[in-house]
Structure formats: structure tokens, C-alpha cells
Enzyme design. Structure first.
Site, short mmCIF file in Angstrom:
data_model
loop_
_atom_site.label_atom_id
_atom_site.label_comp_id
_atom_site.label_asym_id
_atom_site.label_seq_id
_atom_site.Cartn_x
_atom_site.Cartn_y
_atom_site.Cartn_z
CB CYS A 13 33.17 81.18 27.53
SG CYS A 13 32.92 82.46 26.29
CB CYS A 16 30.72 83.61 28.55
SG CYS A 16 30.50 82.69 27.02
#
Length: 152
Positions: free
Chosen positions: A71, A74
Site C-alpha cells: 500500500c 501506508c
């Protein structure tokens, strides 16, 4: 080129490659703790024993970052959380849960957006934020919800 010169060049290359690898794989001390479901149940909340009521069991407020290794947002928020873990060391815990590894825990909390961050105060219910929050927003939440009595 003769064989001895090639051997010397090859040996130097191998040595420098090995040195570079050993320094890149050294563990860096982190103030962020990765949680498994088992650790979550012991450090944050045992929702299996008490499914109807949130009872935080930590001795300091915490932030839980539900993330995935693939991600992008993230990855952007990870260094921010590391920085805040150092800034608030001894005052709050910062935990990470890898949703790809801890699928059951992620399902139990209905994690559908990454990153999802849960802010757990000592008393009261936690709050959830979805997406990569800027550092200033996380600091505001820490100061207002997790450490409201802290003097700045």
C-alpha cells in the site's frame, strides 16, 4: 587481463557486495511494535472475552496502524509513525498490524480501507481514521484524545 588480476577484482567486488548487504539488512531499533492477533488480545483489547464492550487493557494510550506492505499511502505514513513513536516515547504505544498477515484480526475490525488508524485512549471508546493522515492531524488527535492533560 591475466587470471590473478581478474581474481583480485572479483574478490574485491564480492567483499564490497557482502559489506553492502550486511549493512542494509541490519535491524534498526524501532519504537513501533508489530502485533499479531494473539499480541493484540493481550496488549490492546480482548474482544473475544468481552465482545460487547471495549475495554482497553494497555497501560498507556495507543495508536494502531492497520496497513499492507504493498500500500502506497501506508508506506508514506510509516516514517511519520516512527517519528511520532520517538517523540511520544513513554507516553503512548504505536502498533502496526499487517492486514495481509493478520487477516482474521483485520476482518474482526472490518478493515476495508488502508491505512486505517485506530486511536485508543485510556478511557472511553477508540476513534478510527481512514487514509494517510498528515503528521499535523495525527499530532492533534494525540494531543486532544490520547494525551489531553499534556502541557505543551
Amino acid at each position: 587481463m591475466n587470471k590473478s588480476i581478474l581474481l583480485i577484482i572479483f574478490t574485491c567486488f564480492c567483499f564490497s557486495f557482502t559489506q553492502a548487504q550486511s549493512t542494509s539488512t541490519k535491524k534498526i531499533k524501532s519504537n513501533v511494535t508489530h502485533l499479531t492477533k494473539k499480541a493484540f488480545l493481550k496488549k490492546v483489547v480482548d474482544y473475544q472475552k468481552n465482545p460487547k464492550k471495549w475495554v482497553y487493557i494497555g497501560d498507556k494510550p495507543c495508536i494502531i496502524d492497520f496497513y499492507a506492505s504493498w500500500c502506497g499511502p501506508c508506506k508514506r505514513i510509516a516514517p511519520i509513525l516512527e517519528k511520532l513513536a520517538k517523540k511520544y516515547e513513554g507516553e503512548i504505544y504505536i502498533y502496526k498490524v499487517n492486514t495481509g498477515v493478520e487477516k482474521e484480526l483485520s476482518q474482526d475490525f472490518a478493515i476495508q480501507s488502508l491505512p486505517t488508524i485506530i486511536f485508543c485512549p485510556m478511557k472511553g471508546k477508540p476513534t478510527m481514521a481512514k487514509g494517510a493522515l498528515p503528521e499535523e492531524s495525527i499530532v492533534k488527535i494525540i494531543e486532544k484524545q490520547l494525551l489531553p492533560s499534556k502541557k505543551n
